[in-house]
Design a protein around this motif. Sequence first.
Motif, PDB file in Angstrom:
ATOM      1  N   GLY A  81      58.284  77.477   9.115  1.00 14.26           N
ATOM      2  CA  GLY A  81      59.372  77.478  10.086  1.00 14.26           C
ATOM      3  C   GLY A  81      60.455  78.471   9.721  1.00 14.26           C
ATOM      4  N   ILE A 124      63.019  76.610  11.031  1.00 14.33           N
ATOM      5  CA  ILE A 124      63.534  77.553  12.029  1.00 14.33           C
ATOM      6  C   ILE A 124      65.064  77.466  12.078  1.00 14.33           C
ATOM      7  N   PHE A 143      58.832  72.056  10.110  1.00 18.82           N
ATOM      8  CA  PHE A 143      58.730  73.399  10.700  1.00 18.82           C
ATOM      9  C   PHE A 143      59.978  73.706  11.538  1.00 18.82           C
ATOM     10  N   ALA A 144      60.375  72.754  12.389  1.00 10.99           N
ATOM     11  CA  ALA A 144      61.564  72.949  13.230  1.00 10.99           C
ATOM     12  C   ALA A 144      62.817  73.089  12.376  1.00 10.99           C
ATOM     13  N   MET A 162      57.704  73.651   6.350  1.00  9.11           N
ATOM     14  CA  MET A 162      59.094  74.065   6.492  1.00  9.11           C
ATOM     15  C   MET A 162      59.234  75.556   6.190  1.00  9.11           C
TER      16      MET A 162
END
Length: 437
Positions: A277, A329, A325-326, A274
């Motif tokens: 991201g 972002i 990760f998404a 995370m």
Amino acid sequence: MPNRTKGHTRPLAWAGREYLIQTGATVVGGLGNAGAPIATAFALLRMGGGAAAIGYVTGARLAATVLFLLIGGAVADRLPRHRVMVAANVGNALSQAALAALVLTGSAKLWQVVLLASANGIGQAFYAPAAEGMIMESVDQEQAPRAFALFRTALNSSQIGGAALGGALVAAVGPGWVLALDATTLAAAGTLRVFLRAPTPTGQQAEREAGSGMLADLREGWREFTSRRWLWAVVVQYGVVNACLIAAESVLGPIVADQRLGGPRPWGLVNAAMGAGLVAGGLLMVRWQPRRLLLAGTAGVLLFALPAATLAAGAPLTVLGGAMFASGIGGTVYGVCWMIALQQEIPAASFSRVAAYDWCGSVALAPVGTMAAAPLAGGLGLNGALWACAGGMTLLSLLVLAVPEVRQLARVTAAPPPSGLRSETPAPTAVRSEAAA
């Protein structure tokens, strides 16, 4: 104007001394802070606690933050903000050091962890409004997109290392040492902030310091906050989203990690994903300049639901890492867009008080979320509770788009009008270019 030497622009020529010190101190503090929640959760699990114990501790910290945020915002608009941040850093370093000592000696009891978590929350209540105001004052509006994106990239880079290191250290040497590391990094961050210089007070600030009281300050901040529908609508939306997010990732997530994923080490790794991201989002926001700020920010918030849904679906660790990760972002996209919107719309003299109302609304329901997580898991099962959290985040992110000002609030490139003339009306469409603990 940028400094030039032999025809070359100095790197970060736009970044002033205060911006660089504040960013550096935030990175240092972030290294310890990223591992502290992992350490606290697994310390409670090793004490024999479960989801309820984690919920009580997390809820106590957040409740203390909510209770003191408005006072913290008013103080930050009255006193030099760097001094408020130093005091908060020192207080939090002491509370984390005490918690580390209790965990390391094996003498920690739940009530003691709750009490120290509350002290930590009070420190956050004074730190957060002051820190946001300090960053806002350290750069001009023209450089704000780049500055906020790089600030968040630097902070989030430290989160990657901190989360991975925290998870590994909890597995290798125990949670107490990770809490001691957090206390050390907080003390180091406070030491760096001693060297910050307070900006010259504006006319409004000087007038307020000379006459009005704190209640009058809070009323003025409330008027600034409630006069903008886009502002309070997003804060209400984010308050519910944040409650679901914290319940899923701070209470239910560690339980899933302990039961299914292999313990603190893999949980630290997905938290580091995370963080990666968040960094990727920062690099994206250095170049991407969305015109509709809150529309882009809300799209980022929609990604917050992915980790909870992935945990509920029992997906493998690699898929969970991708979801984290998404989500990272999305967090940076939202954070940068939100900071730009606040900077261009909120008068500097009342910024910390408005930020305090923002923070207060954003975290007000978080204690409810953390304390309701265990009963929800008991009634719906662990997976059902996670699906409920994912659904709540998605629904609220879609509902806020029903507010026209949220969809239409646009970035401005020209100098904004005087604060007394600002309104909820979106900036003209013939505008422009683009770009934050």
